[in-house]
Design a protein around this motif. Sequence first.
Motif, PDB file in Angstrom:
ATOM      1  N   CYS A 284      -5.515   5.138   3.708  1.00  0.00           N
ATOM      2  CA  CYS A 284      -5.403   5.103   2.248  1.00  0.00           C
ATOM      3  C   CYS A 284      -6.800   5.241   1.650  1.00  0.00           C
TER       4      CYS A 284
ATOM      5  N   TYR B  47      -8.017   0.823 -11.386  1.00  0.00           N
ATOM      6  CA  TYR B  47      -7.331  -0.085 -10.464  1.00  0.00           C
ATOM      7  C   TYR B  47      -6.107  -0.716 -11.101  1.00  0.00           C
TER       8      TYR B  47
ATOM      9  N   LEU C 144      -3.467   1.766 -10.772  1.00  0.00           N
ATOM     10  CA  LEU C 144      -2.991   1.809  -9.395  1.00  0.00           C
ATOM     11  C   LEU C 144      -2.060   0.636  -9.111  1.00  0.00           C
TER      12      LEU C 144
ATOM     13  N   HIS D 166       3.353   5.057  -5.663  1.00  0.00           N
ATOM     14  CA  HIS D 166       1.999   5.229  -5.166  1.00  0.00           C
ATOM     15  C   HIS D 166       1.555   6.689  -5.168  1.00  0.00           C
TER      16      HIS D 166
ATOM     17  N   ASN E 167      -5.596   8.535  -8.106  1.00  0.00           N
ATOM     18  CA  ASN E 167      -6.719   7.927  -7.405  1.00  0.00           C
ATOM     19  C   ASN E 167      -6.392   7.521  -5.973  1.00  0.00           C
ATOM     20  N   MET E 168      -5.225   7.901  -5.467  1.00  0.00           N
ATOM     21  CA  MET E 168      -4.811   7.530  -4.114  1.00  0.00           C
ATOM     22  C   MET E 168      -4.552   8.770  -3.261  1.00  0.00           C
TER      23      MET E 168
ATOM     24  N   ILE F 173      -8.864   5.350  -1.756  1.00  0.00           N
ATOM     25  CA  ILE F 173      -8.745   4.993  -3.167  1.00  0.00           C
ATOM     26  C   ILE F 173     -10.022   5.424  -3.880  1.00  0.00           C
TER      27      ILE F 173
ATOM     28  N   TRP G  49       0.830  -1.196   0.000  1.00  0.00           N
ATOM     29  CA  TRP G  49       0.000   0.000   0.000  1.00  0.00           C
ATOM     30  C   TRP G  49       0.867   1.250   0.000  1.00  0.00           C
TER      31      TRP G  49
END
Length: 326
Positions: A253, A263, A266, A275, A280-281, A255, A239
């Motif tokens: 986290c 995804y 990611l 990361h 999207n994070m 998402i 992660w």
Amino acid sequence: MLTRRSTDRMNERLVTNHTRQEPAQFQESISPQQHVFVVLNPIAGNVNLEEVYRYLERFMTEQKWSYEFYETTGHTDLGAVVQEKIKAGATLVIAVGGDGTLSEVANGLVHSPVLLALIPLGTGNVIAHELGIPLNLEEACQLLIRDHKIRHLDVMQVGSRYFISHISMGVYSLIVEEIKPDQKRRFGRMIYLWEAIRKLMGKNSWRFEVQVDEQTLSVRASLILVANAGSVGLYALQWGQHISPDDQHLTVCIIKGRSIIAYLNLLWNMARNRHYLDENMIYLNARQKITIKTAQPLPVRADGDIIGRSQVEIQVVPAAVRILTR
């Protein structure tokens, strides 16, 4: 002389050898004199239970350790059992199983000077990956008597229970809720990946209210995961490289991805340890308290178990459990 009750999957099995117990002695490493309490999950992963018993009995006899085996079925407060065994003289507690077993056993060791050791026989083995504990039975046992370190793990408190690796709400908790134990034993970690792909085809996302210490935000996301461990438990994915179980804070986290393409991007960034570059994070650090709420009846997953729905309040408990690692 070792005695064993007949195996009965509806009841816990207690196996004791009758070596005289000495008063508990607490040390920063494994000493030659130990009374070991071993908690074993008979349905963890895909193991041959009798082979595990035979090896552990032989190993501890060779060390001249006294020991007890306790076999679980999931219907007992393991934390309370562990605490009673420590009062009776246990100087080392070993969890044999997956992350769920480790979490339950750790509940009896919060703020205790007694060491916790892990022999990982589960499906994901997140904490084993995180701490470099061998996934092989023989190698994990050898770690007890060879070069090792002791780390002080932070834990996540929800009500009166403590958790070690992850707490989540969203698409991942839905996936875990639907996976059956026999599917995990049959397909291993790949069942999580397959179910994730299937679930993400539905483009699920929800509105969450999130409070992290004094910061509050409203966000639409497909998954909110509170990470005490960086490892995903699937291959080398993490992660985040910055997440550690003994850094005295938790990482939230968030998402936001809503499609399989998001995804996959990611996962690609996670595989390359990039990361922070993924749009999207979102990462937030918590040192005291986390509250997550949604109007939807989403399950709350904590270390493999569903512990509630729609909301969760988490307290950060730093340096709570002493665990033996590589």
